[in-house]
Design a protein around this motif. Structure first.
Motif, PDB file in Angstrom:
ATOM      1  N   ARG A  28      37.809  32.430  45.649  1.00 55.52           N
ATOM      2  CA  ARG A  28      38.752  33.633  45.325  1.00 55.52           C
ATOM      3  C   ARG A  28      38.020  34.732  45.529  1.00 55.52           C
ATOM      4  O   ARG A  28      38.668  35.751  45.903  1.00 55.52           O
ATOM      5  CB  ARG A  28      39.418  33.361  43.825  1.00 55.52           C
ATOM      6  CG  ARG A  28      40.139  32.349  43.990  1.00 55.52           C
ATOM      7  CD  ARG A  28      40.845  32.149  42.484  1.00 55.52           C
ATOM      8  NE  ARG A  28      41.904  30.860  42.661  1.00 55.52           N
ATOM      9  CZ  ARG A  28      41.365  29.654  42.612  1.00 55.52           C
ATOM     10  NH1 ARG A  28      40.252  29.263  42.628  1.00 55.52           N
ATOM     11  NH2 ARG A  28      42.548  28.723  42.674  1.00 55.52           N
ATOM     12  N   ARG A  48      50.630  40.200  33.074  1.00 58.06           N
ATOM     13  CA  ARG A  48      49.565  39.673  33.118  1.00 58.06           C
ATOM     14  C   ARG A  48      48.124  40.788  32.848  1.00 58.06           C
ATOM     15  O   ARG A  48      46.983  40.436  32.385  1.00 58.06           O
ATOM     16  CB  ARG A  48      48.962  38.737  34.354  1.00 58.06           C
ATOM     17  CG  ARG A  48      50.024  37.484  34.321  1.00 58.06           C
ATOM     18  CD  ARG A  48      49.878  36.755  35.677  1.00 58.06           C
ATOM     19  NE  ARG A  48      50.762  35.821  35.659  1.00 58.06           N
ATOM     20  CZ  ARG A  48      50.527  34.512  35.845  1.00 58.06           C
ATOM     21  NH1 ARG A  48      49.239  34.031  35.961  1.00 58.06           N
ATOM     22  NH2 ARG A  48      51.080  33.476  35.897  1.00 58.06           N
ATOM     23  N   ALA A  66      38.956  36.790  36.349  1.00 49.48           N
ATOM     24  CA  ALA A  66      39.231  37.505  35.047  1.00 49.48           C
ATOM     25  C   ALA A  66      37.805  37.884  34.431  1.00 49.48           C
ATOM     26  O   ALA A  66      37.633  39.003  34.129  1.00 49.48           O
ATOM     27  CB  ALA A  66      40.292  36.795  34.308  1.00 49.48           C
ATOM     28  N   ILE A 122      41.855  27.515  48.452  1.00 47.85           N
ATOM     29  CA  ILE A 122      42.880  27.953  47.490  1.00 47.85           C
ATOM     30  C   ILE A 122      44.127  27.349  47.827  1.00 47.85           C
ATOM     31  O   ILE A 122      44.472  27.397  48.704  1.00 47.85           O
ATOM     32  CB  ILE A 122      42.636  29.533  47.387  1.00 47.85           C
ATOM     33  CG1 ILE A 122      41.001  29.908  47.274  1.00 47.85           C
ATOM     34  CG2 ILE A 122      43.525  30.221  46.263  1.00 47.85           C
ATOM     35  CD1 ILE A 122      41.189  31.400  47.619  1.00 47.85           C
ATOM     36  N   LEU A 148      42.906  44.485  43.902  1.00 47.43           N
ATOM     37  CA  LEU A 148      43.180  43.304  44.435  1.00 47.43           C
ATOM     38  C   LEU A 148      42.277  42.294  43.513  1.00 47.43           C
ATOM     39  O   LEU A 148      42.617  40.962  43.421  1.00 47.43           O
ATOM     40  CB  LEU A 148      42.693  43.457  46.028  1.00 47.43           C
ATOM     41  CG  LEU A 148      43.439  44.041  46.936  1.00 47.43           C
ATOM     42  CD1 LEU A 148      43.009  43.986  48.352  1.00 47.43           C
ATOM     43  CD2 LEU A 148      45.134  43.603  46.952  1.00 47.43           C
ATOM     44  N   LEU A 176      43.856  41.428  31.018  1.00 48.58           N
ATOM     45  CA  LEU A 176      42.622  41.381  31.795  1.00 48.58           C
ATOM     46  C   LEU A 176      41.483  42.551  31.282  1.00 48.58           C
ATOM     47  O   LEU A 176      40.383  42.592  31.316  1.00 48.58           O
ATOM     48  CB  LEU A 176      42.644  41.640  33.281  1.00 48.58           C
ATOM     49  CG  LEU A 176      43.393  40.797  34.081  1.00 48.58           C
ATOM     50  CD1 LEU A 176      43.579  41.100  35.307  1.00 48.58           C
ATOM     51  CD2 LEU A 176      42.557  39.471  33.873  1.00 48.58           C
ATOM     52  N   ALA A 207      41.971  42.486  40.453  1.00 48.54           N
ATOM     53  CA  ALA A 207      42.970  42.227  39.256  1.00 48.54           C
ATOM     54  C   ALA A 207      43.875  41.410  39.495  1.00 48.54           C
ATOM     55  O   ALA A 207      44.330  40.426  38.791  1.00 48.54           O
ATOM     56  CB  ALA A 207      43.525  43.645  38.883  1.00 48.54           C
ATOM     57  N   VAL A 208      44.450  41.502  40.867  1.00 49.87           N
ATOM     58  CA  VAL A 208      45.715  40.566  41.111  1.00 49.87           C
ATOM     59  C   VAL A 208      45.196  39.089  41.161  1.00 49.87           C
ATOM     60  O   VAL A 208      45.845  38.127  40.954  1.00 49.87           O
ATOM     61  CB  VAL A 208      46.219  41.130  42.577  1.00 49.87           C
ATOM     62  CG1 VAL A 208      47.047  39.705  43.267  1.00 49.87           C
ATOM     63  CG2 VAL A 208      47.106  42.300  42.408  1.00 49.87           C
ATOM     64  N   SER A 209      43.850  38.705  41.803  1.00 53.87           N
ATOM     65  CA  SER A 209      43.513  37.642  41.799  1.00 53.87           C
ATOM     66  C   SER A 209      43.117  37.071  40.421  1.00 53.87           C
ATOM     67  O   SER A 209      43.623  36.074  40.085  1.00 53.87           O
ATOM     68  CB  SER A 209      42.108  37.418  42.792  1.00 53.87           C
ATOM     69  OG  SER A 209      41.680  36.162  42.769  1.00 53.87           O
ATOM     70  N   ALA A 210      42.544  38.099  39.568  1.00 52.27           N
ATOM     71  CA  ALA A 210      42.074  37.683  38.193  1.00 52.27           C
ATOM     72  C   ALA A 210      43.521  37.115  37.294  1.00 52.27           C
ATOM     73  O   ALA A 210      43.126  36.616  36.317  1.00 52.27           O
ATOM     74  CB  ALA A 210      41.283  38.934  37.733  1.00 52.27           C
ATOM     75  N   ALA A 211      44.652  38.008  37.644  1.00 54.08           N
ATOM     76  CA  ALA A 211      45.720  37.517  36.971  1.00 54.08           C
ATOM     77  C   ALA A 211      46.135  36.126  37.098  1.00 54.08           C
ATOM     78  O   ALA A 211      46.764  35.498  36.217  1.00 54.08           O
ATOM     79  CB  ALA A 211      46.993  38.386  37.513  1.00 54.08           C
ATOM     80  N   GLN A 212      45.420  35.437  38.300  1.00 53.08           N
ATOM     81  CA  GLN A 212      45.987  33.884  38.285  1.00 53.08           C
ATOM     82  C   GLN A 212      44.635  33.036  37.984  1.00 53.08           C
ATOM     83  O   GLN A 212      44.855  31.937  38.160  1.00 53.08           O
ATOM     84  CB  GLN A 212      46.342  33.918  39.714  1.00 53.08           C
ATOM     85  CG  GLN A 212      47.684  34.472  40.063  1.00 53.08           C
ATOM     86  CD  GLN A 212      48.330  33.640  41.362  1.00 53.08           C
ATOM     87  OE1 GLN A 212      49.098  32.629  41.082  1.00 53.08           O
ATOM     88  NE2 GLN A 212      48.099  34.344  42.242  1.00 53.08           N
ATOM     89  N   ASP A 213      43.298  33.649  37.740  1.00 49.86           N
ATOM     90  CA  ASP A 213      42.319  32.692  37.559  1.00 49.86           C
ATOM     91  C   ASP A 213      41.531  33.286  36.768  1.00 49.86           C
ATOM     92  O   ASP A 213      40.823  34.433  36.640  1.00 49.86           O
ATOM     93  CB  ASP A 213      41.791  32.802  39.097  1.00 49.86           C
ATOM     94  CG  ASP A 213      40.369  31.916  39.103  1.00 49.86           C
ATOM     95  OD1 ASP A 213      40.688  30.851  39.226  1.00 49.86           O
ATOM     96  OD2 ASP A 213      39.221  32.610  39.382  1.00 49.86           O
TER      97      ASP A 213
END
Lengths: 229, 229
Positions: A148, B223, A201, B173, A189, B227, A191-197
């Motif tokens: 990711r 979400r 995060a 992914i 971007l 974070l 943060a967007v990835s961190a919102a799901q993983d």
């Protein structure tokens, strides 16, 4: 132009001079529009002599592109000092300097015009992208990136390219704004990835905690709440 | 394969059959690796007969790419009903369906291999990007986009392309995660632009106010605060 007797150049010196002259011309106009005659004339030598050093326009174009690629990759190098957001902003400034200097050539190359798109030019483009990727990972202090993180970094690099290309097409937005925007986009971007993983995060928290309150990353975080009202 | 007597096809019918067979082969492997012999064999006709309908592999490749481009552009069409985030998510699902179906061919095309990169293929790629751009503007209800909105939409389209290409390289992914991630990225890049520009901020507020609490845009907003802790 020097006055007086023209000094005879050595082979490598002449090659380097021709590359410089060609890069200058290829940067200012689409490479398709630049002729060998024009390069010869700008270098102050005959057309046959150009062919003595380079078998054709493509090989001269590739040599010029190699020099430009090395130049751009070198601009990604940034001391590992201070906040990450500020480092990335300095690199973005140097990236836009490069794009500004080589506008038409950069556009023609990245849009894949007929004179470009050889396997050599594609490999050079990929090598610059890889140099950017390696630099970013080293600044993040990551040696074995999870899938990711690789996706965020590589897709952000393509975002930086497309942003520069769109900027060149009319220059309707101040480049300084876009330099900041790309730094903000990197944080967004991530943060967007961190919102799901969870792993992303954790990486994001580590970055955010090291950022000063007046840095570009914190700047974005400070502006976003106002948008929701 | 049909049993019994082979029906003689008309010219246009045969062309369409060859395009379908070629697209199938070009989708599964890099187009460089697909020969006219193989296409002829898969279509159940002789090599000279293929050349009767298409002067060479490039023209057949371009015809196959035209069909694939039309197919992809058609998948961007989405009813103007319901929340924007949910509409975009449905389009992202259909986009990844397409990428999944045409993986190797999509990669080869977008990475600019030697068999591709003609002005025709570049024009087809641009036409698909333009179709995506026009669709997004129509869903946003904007007819005369300011420069910053154009930049956000066009650069997000390139982000979607690069995300799909990176996904194809190993599929490490889950695609469902990336479909959501791209919807979130659209909101995030709009927010990043809005952080520096009042017109974009007004657009963003208009979008956000129409989103339901359980939609993908609100999902991201919900979400993000976690974070920061």
């Amino acid at each position: 132009m020097t006055t007086g007797v023209r000094r005879r150049m050595g082979v490598e010196e002449r090659r380097q001079q021709l590359i410089g002259v060609a890069l200058e011309l290829f940067s200012r106009r689409s490479p398709d529009e630049v002729s060998i005659d024009e390069i010869a004339s700008a270098a102050g030598i005959s057309r046959p002599l150009v062919y003595h050093y380079f078998p054709g326009k493509l090989s001269l174009y590739e040599a010029a592109l190699k020099r430009a690629s090395d130049d751009l990759a070198a601009r990604f190098t940034e001391p590992h000092d201070g906040p990450l957001g500020a480092r990335l902003l300095r690199v973005m400034r140097r990236f836009f300097d490069f794009v500004d200097e080589h506008g038409p050539g950069f556009s023609a190359l990245m849009r894949g015009g007929p004179a470009v798109g050889s396997s050599t030019t594609n490999a050079l483009i990929d090598s610059v992208r890889q140099a950017a990727y390696v630099q970013i990972l080293s600044h993040l202090g990551v040696t074995d990136p999870p899938a990711r993180l690789e996706l965020v970094v590589r897709s952000w690099i393509s975002l930086a390219e497309s942003t520069a290309l769109i900027w060149l097409d009319g220059r309707r937005i101040p480049r300084a704004e876009l330099e900041v925007q790309l730094v903000h986009a990197f944080a967004a971007l991530t943060a967007v990835s961190a919102a799901q993983d969870a792993e992303m995060a954790a990486l994001m928290r580590r970055i955010a905690q090291a950022e000063p309150a007046d840095g570009p990353f914190a700047d974005l975080a400070g502006r976003l709440p106002a948008l929701a009202t």
